[in-house]
Design a protein around this motif. Structure first.
Motif, PDB file in Angstrom:
ATOM      1  N   LYS A   1       0.830  -1.199   0.000  1.00 35.53           N
ATOM      2  CA  LYS A   1       0.000   0.000   0.000  1.00 35.53           C
ATOM      3  C   LYS A   1       0.871   1.258   0.000  1.00 35.53           C
ATOM      4  O   LYS A   1       0.608   2.213  -0.737  1.00 35.53           O
ATOM      5  CB  LYS A   1      -0.920   0.001   1.219  1.00 35.53           C
TER       6      LYS A   1
ATOM      7  N   ARG B   1       2.515   1.627  -3.388  1.00 34.69           N
ATOM      8  CA  ARG B   1       1.532   2.072  -4.375  1.00 34.69           C
ATOM      9  C   ARG B   1       1.258   3.573  -4.243  1.00 34.69           C
ATOM     10  O   ARG B   1       1.211   4.296  -5.242  1.00 34.69           O
ATOM     11  CB  ARG B   1       0.233   1.287  -4.189  1.00 34.69           C
ATOM     12  N   THR B   2       1.121   4.031  -2.996  1.00 36.30           N
ATOM     13  CA  THR B   2       0.860   5.453  -2.767  1.00 36.30           C
ATOM     14  C   THR B   2       2.019   6.307  -3.271  1.00 36.30           C
ATOM     15  O   THR B   2       1.824   7.345  -3.912  1.00 36.30           O
ATOM     16  CB  THR B   2       0.642   5.717  -1.265  1.00 36.30           C
TER      17      THR B   2
ATOM     18  N   THR C   1       1.861   8.955  -6.451  1.00 37.42           N
ATOM     19  CA  THR C   1       2.247  10.363  -6.269  1.00 37.42           C
ATOM     20  C   THR C   1       3.241  10.783  -7.342  1.00 37.42           C
ATOM     21  O   THR C   1       3.133  11.871  -7.921  1.00 37.42           O
ATOM     22  CB  THR C   1       2.859  10.569  -4.876  1.00 37.42           C
TER      23      THR C   1
END
Length: 231
Positions: free
Chosen positions: A60, A63-64, A68
């Motif tokens: 997670k 992925r973030t 971005t």
């Protein structure tokens, strides 16, 4: 993966090859197997669950971070959605046709639609409210609560503010939540609550006839004020 006493087992290397859906499925399997395990197997199972949860969190976070970076690159290059998805079926439609479809499906507000089509009016800059009393010493200072929204600010009232008008309204056009919370069962109780927030430097002024009259006016306003957002 192997199965030991009905509990799925995965090595750290196995976990790194799984996607988020596979990891969540594995976590569910591990949890469902708990009732069939002895103490030793249960300990191993819970260790495995902790490793799976860590891997899900790591995925997670990665992925973030990647999203971005991608979003920043798209913005920097000024790519449009039709350039990014040139092979998609919608690429043959015009921007107006796409926006009509988006609005028909209820996926955007009228405001957003106008902004996308270039019809939106330019946003006007807010003009700060300036009063003569702003030059005067502070009379009352009511701080915001620790859990207030960041847009909520301290309510600071300067001496002489009750003698001024704003857009035809005496004293204030509105008053912040910190002051609204001081509303009592009547004007007298509201005035008593406000007294607690008179700044030390204004205590002498508060004892004068002008100060008493001003405090009463403020109390009357706070007591009778109705927040339009609360209607």
């Amino acid at each position: 993966m192997n199965a030991v006493a009905n509990a799925p087992v995965a090595t750290p290397a196995d976990l790194t090859k799984m996607n988020a859906t596979q990891l969540r499925d594995l976590l569910n399997d591990l949890r469902n197997a708990e009732l069939d395990l002895d103490d030793k197997e249960l300990t191993a199972n819970q260790k495995q669950q902790a490793a799976v949860i860590k891997q899900i969190r790591d995925l997670k976070a990665t992925r973030t971070t990647e999203l971005t970076k991608i979003a920043a690159a798209i913005k920097a290059q000024g790519f449009g959605i039709k350039e990014l998805f040139a092979d998609a079926p919608f690429a043959e439609f015009t921007n107006e046709e796409l926006m009509d479809e988006v609005k028909a499906r209820g996926l955007t507000t009228g405001k957003a639609a106008k902004a996308a089509s270039g019809e939106a009016k330019p946003k006007q800059e807010k003009v700060a409210r300036v009063f003569e009393s702003d030059k005067n010493p502070i009379f009352i200072d009511i701080p915001r609560a620790a859990d207030d929204h960041q847009r909520v600010t301290d309510v600071v009232i300067h001496q002489g503010r009750t003698n001024e008008f704003y857009q035809g309204k005496q004293i204030f056009a509105s008053i912040g939540k910190p002051a609204q919370r001081l509303k009592g069962k009547d004007v007298a109780e509201t005035e008593k609550n406000l007294t607690k927030f008179i700044v030390k430097e204004a205590e002498a002024y508060a004892k004068t006839e002008a100060g008493k009259a001003e405090l009463k006016k403020i109390a009357e306003f706070v007591f009778n004020y109705v927040d339009p957002k609360a209607k």
